[in-house]
Write an enzyme that holds these catalytic residues in place. Sequence first.
Site, PDB file in Angstrom:
ATOM      1  N   GLY A   3      -1.194 -14.590  20.342  1.00 37.78           N
ATOM      2  CA  GLY A   3      -2.092 -15.107  21.546  1.00 37.78           C
ATOM      3  C   GLY A   3      -1.296 -16.151  22.555  1.00 37.78           C
ATOM      4  N   GLY A   4      -1.612 -17.509  22.421  1.00 40.44           N
ATOM      5  CA  GLY A   4      -1.339 -18.126  22.307  1.00 40.44           C
ATOM      6  C   GLY A   4       0.882 -18.239  22.242  1.00 40.44           C
ATOM      7  N   GLY A   5       0.848 -18.112  21.243  1.00 35.51           N
ATOM      8  CA  GLY A   5       2.147 -17.924  20.606  1.00 35.51           C
ATOM      9  C   GLY A   5       2.423 -18.857  19.368  1.00 35.51           C
ATOM     10  N   GLY A   6       1.365 -19.732  19.225  1.00 34.68           N
ATOM     11  CA  GLY A   6       1.682 -21.087  17.261  1.00 34.68           C
ATOM     12  C   GLY A   6       2.299 -19.553  16.294  1.00 34.68           C
ATOM     13  N   LEU A   7       1.303 -18.916  16.023  1.00 38.03           N
ATOM     14  CA  LEU A   7       2.311 -17.827  14.918  1.00 38.03           C
ATOM     15  C   LEU A   7       2.725 -17.477  14.948  1.00 38.03           C
ATOM     16  CD1 LEU A   7       1.144 -16.906  11.973  1.00 38.03           C
ATOM     17  CD2 LEU A   7       0.183 -15.061  12.607  1.00 38.03           C
ATOM     18  N   SER A  16       0.795  -1.374  -0.142  1.00 36.70           N
ATOM     19  CA  SER A  16       0.048  -0.034  -0.040  1.00 36.70           C
ATOM     20  C   SER A  16       0.546   1.671   0.112  1.00 36.70           C
ATOM     21  CB  SER A  16      -0.636   0.148   1.185  1.00 36.70           C
ATOM     22  OG  SER A  16      -1.238   1.418   1.399  1.00 36.70           O
ATOM     23  N   GLU A  35       0.470  -7.593  20.338  1.00 32.55           N
ATOM     24  CA  GLU A  35      -0.881  -8.197  21.636  1.00 32.55           C
ATOM     25  C   GLU A  35      -1.649  -7.112  22.259  1.00 32.55           C
ATOM     26  OE1 GLU A  35       0.460 -10.662  24.877  1.00 32.55           O
ATOM     27  OE2 GLU A  35       1.569  -9.050  26.090  1.00 32.55           O
ATOM     28  N   GLY A  85      -4.697  -7.146  27.754  1.00 30.67           N
ATOM     29  CA  GLY A  85      -4.400  -9.000  28.254  1.00 30.67           C
ATOM     30  C   GLY A  85      -1.950  -8.915  27.658  1.00 30.67           C
ATOM     31  N   SER A  93      -3.554 -11.619  10.120  1.00 28.03           N
ATOM     32  CA  SER A  93      -3.542 -12.736  10.347  1.00 28.03           C
ATOM     33  C   SER A  93      -4.998 -13.861  10.688  1.00 28.03           C
ATOM     34  CB  SER A  93      -3.559 -13.171  11.289  1.00 28.03           C
ATOM     35  OG  SER A  93      -4.206 -12.342  12.637  1.00 28.03           O
ATOM     36  N   ASP A 147      -0.122 -10.392  28.797  1.00 24.41           N
ATOM     37  CA  ASP A 147       1.043 -11.968  29.332  1.00 24.41           C
ATOM     38  C   ASP A 147       2.174 -11.967  28.370  1.00 24.41           C
ATOM     39  OD1 ASP A 147      -1.031 -12.648  27.724  1.00 24.41           O
ATOM     40  OD2 ASP A 147       0.353 -14.497  27.663  1.00 24.41           O
ATOM     41  N   SER A 176     -11.524 -20.817  20.651  1.00 27.22           N
ATOM     42  CA  SER A 176     -12.523 -19.242  20.124  1.00 27.22           C
ATOM     43  C   SER A 176     -12.858 -19.069  19.126  1.00 27.22           C
ATOM     44  CB  SER A 176     -11.998 -18.184  20.840  1.00 27.22           C
ATOM     45  OG  SER A 176     -10.237 -17.533  20.169  1.00 27.22           O
ATOM     46  N   TYR A 236     -18.641 -26.979   8.371  1.00 23.78           N
ATOM     47  CA  TYR A 236     -17.959 -27.887   7.803  1.00 23.78           C
ATOM     48  C   TYR A 236     -17.845 -29.287   9.035  1.00 23.78           C
ATOM     49  CZ  TYR A 236     -15.429 -24.330   6.486  1.00 23.78           C
ATOM     50  OH  TYR A 236     -14.598 -22.834   5.962  1.00 23.78           O
ATOM     51  N   LYS A 257      -4.865 -20.164  10.815  1.00 26.83           N
ATOM     52  CA  LYS A 257      -4.977 -21.788  11.581  1.00 26.83           C
ATOM     53  C   LYS A 257      -5.668 -22.975  10.932  1.00 26.83           C
ATOM     54  CE  LYS A 257      -5.874 -19.903  15.885  1.00 26.83           C
ATOM     55  NZ  LYS A 257      -5.713 -18.985  15.745  1.00 26.83           N
ATOM     56  N   LYS A 311      -9.238  -2.602   0.529  1.00 25.24           N
ATOM     57  CA  LYS A 311     -10.150  -3.352   0.804  1.00 25.24           C
ATOM     58  C   LYS A 311     -10.005  -4.217   0.537  1.00 25.24           C
ATOM     59  CE  LYS A 311     -10.301   1.175  -1.259  1.00 25.24           C
ATOM     60  NZ  LYS A 311     -10.932   1.740  -1.326  1.00 25.24           N
TER      61      LYS A 311
HETATM   62  C1  LIG Z   1      -5.209 -17.463  16.823  1.00 19.51           C
HETATM   63  C2  LIG Z   1      -5.359 -16.569  15.660  1.00 19.51           C
HETATM   64  C3  LIG Z   1      -3.830 -15.475  16.374  1.00 19.51           C
HETATM   65  C4  LIG Z   1      -3.185 -15.797  17.378  1.00 19.51           C
HETATM   66  O1  LIG Z   1      -2.068 -16.950  17.011  1.00 19.51           O
HETATM   67  P1  LIG Z   1      -1.589 -17.952  18.446  1.00 19.51           P
HETATM   68  O2  LIG Z   1      -1.282 -19.016  17.425  1.00 19.51           O
HETATM   69  O3  LIG Z   1      -2.113 -17.848  20.064  1.00 19.51           O
HETATM   70  O4  LIG Z   1      -0.582 -16.684  19.574  1.00 19.51           O
HETATM   71  C5  LIG Z   1      -3.974 -13.874  16.181  1.00 19.51           C
HETATM   72  N1  LIG Z   1      -5.115 -14.478  14.702  1.00 19.51           N
HETATM   73  C6  LIG Z   1      -6.300 -14.729  14.509  1.00 19.51           C
HETATM   74  C7  LIG Z   1      -6.768 -14.086  13.504  1.00 19.51           C
HETATM   75  C8  LIG Z   1      -6.320 -16.056  15.249  1.00 19.51           C
HETATM   76  O5  LIG Z   1      -7.443 -16.819  14.461  1.00 19.51           O
END
Ligand SMILES: *Cc1c(COP(=O)(O)O)cnc(C)c1O
Length: 319
Positions: free
Chosen positions: A180-184, A29, A205, A209, A305, A211, A79, A116, A54, A274
Site C-alpha cells: 500500500g504505502g510500502g512500509g512492509l 502447499s 498492488e 490503484g 500480510s 500508483d 484504514s 484494545y 502491522k 484452510k
Molecule cells: C497495511 C497493510 C498492507 C500494506 O502495507 P504497507 O506497509 O502500507 O505497504 C498490506 N496488507 C495488510 C493486511 C495491511 O494491513
Amino acid sequence: MALAISYEDIAAAHRRLQGVAHRTPVIRSQTVNGLTGASVFFKCENFQRMGAFKFRGAYNALVKLTDAQKRLGVCAFSSGNHAQGIALSAQILGMNATIVMPQDSPAIKMAATRAYGAQVISYDRYRDDREAISRQLAHEQGMTLIPPYDHADVMAGQGTAAKELFEETGPLDLLLVCLGGGGLISGCAVAAAALSPGCRVIGVEPKAGNDAQQSKRLGRIVRIDTPRTIADGAQTQALGQLTFPIIDALVSDIVTVSDAELIDAMRFAAARMKIVVEPTGALAMAAALQSKVEIRGLRVGVIISGGNIDIAQLASYLA
Ligand SMILES: *Cc1c(COP(=O)(O)O)cnc(C)c1O
C-alpha cells in the site's frame, strides 16, 4: 541519499519484538507447488497478534518512545490494521491511543481497535484529509503521531517478517510482497538484501490503484485518487518519502492484481490451505497463483500480510 533503514535497524526491532510478537508459521502447499511449478513458502502474518504484520512496526515504534512521550499517548490514522497494531501496542505499554479511522472501515477492525482500549475518531475517506485531522489532534494533546508506513521504526518492524522467513527458508530466488504505502515491502527488501542477496523482491498492488507501479517506472512518487478496491489495506494514494527510495533502489518490479483475482486467491486459501486471508493479505498469493510473475522452477517467498475480514463479508465473497 541514504536509505531510511538498514538491516541493523531490523535486527534491533526483532530483539524488541522477541517474546511480544508471534513468530508466525511458514507453510507449504503441495497443491500450490504443483500448480505453479515453483517451491513456495508462505509467511503467515494472518496469524500475527491482532491478525496482521502491522503489530510489528507499531510496537517497535511505541516501545522506543521516551517515558514522557508514553505518558502523553499516541495518535494514528489508519484504514484498520495499523490502528489495531497501535491500539494493542499502546495497551501492552500502558499508553493512551487515539485512532483516526475511515467511517467505512470494516466493522471488525473498528470494533477490535475499540476493544484494545483506543479512542476512535472517524472521517470520510473520499473527502477529508486524515493526515491533517491527525496532526491537529496530536498537536492539541501533545500525542506522538505514528504514521502507518512512512516512519523508520515502523518500516524496520515490518522487515522482521521477512527476516524470520529467510531464517527459516534460507536463500530464496524471489519474494512477493503486497504493498500500500510500502512500509512492509521496504522493510522486507532491506532484510532480503542482507539475508538473501540476489533474491528479487517484487511488489503486488491492486489493479485499481497502481500508483507504486507508476512510481517505480517513472522514478518519482506518483499520487492517485483513493482507489476503489476490496483491498482496503492498500487504498493508499502514494508511496512515502521514506519508503519510495527503498522501493526505487531494492524492489525489482511491481505487478497488479484485480479484485476478482483476490477473491479467487481468498477462496483458494480457505478451501485448500484452510486459512482466512483478508483481501489485501491475498495480493502476493494471487500474483503467485495467477502467474503475474514467472516463478516456475524458483524458490519463492510469499507474504500473507493479514487475515482481518468480517466473516459475513468473507462468506459473501466466497459464495
Ligand atoms: C497495511 C497493510 C498492507 C500494506 O502495507 P504497507 O506497509 O502500507 O505497504 C498490506 N496488507 C495488510 C493486511 C495491511 O494491513
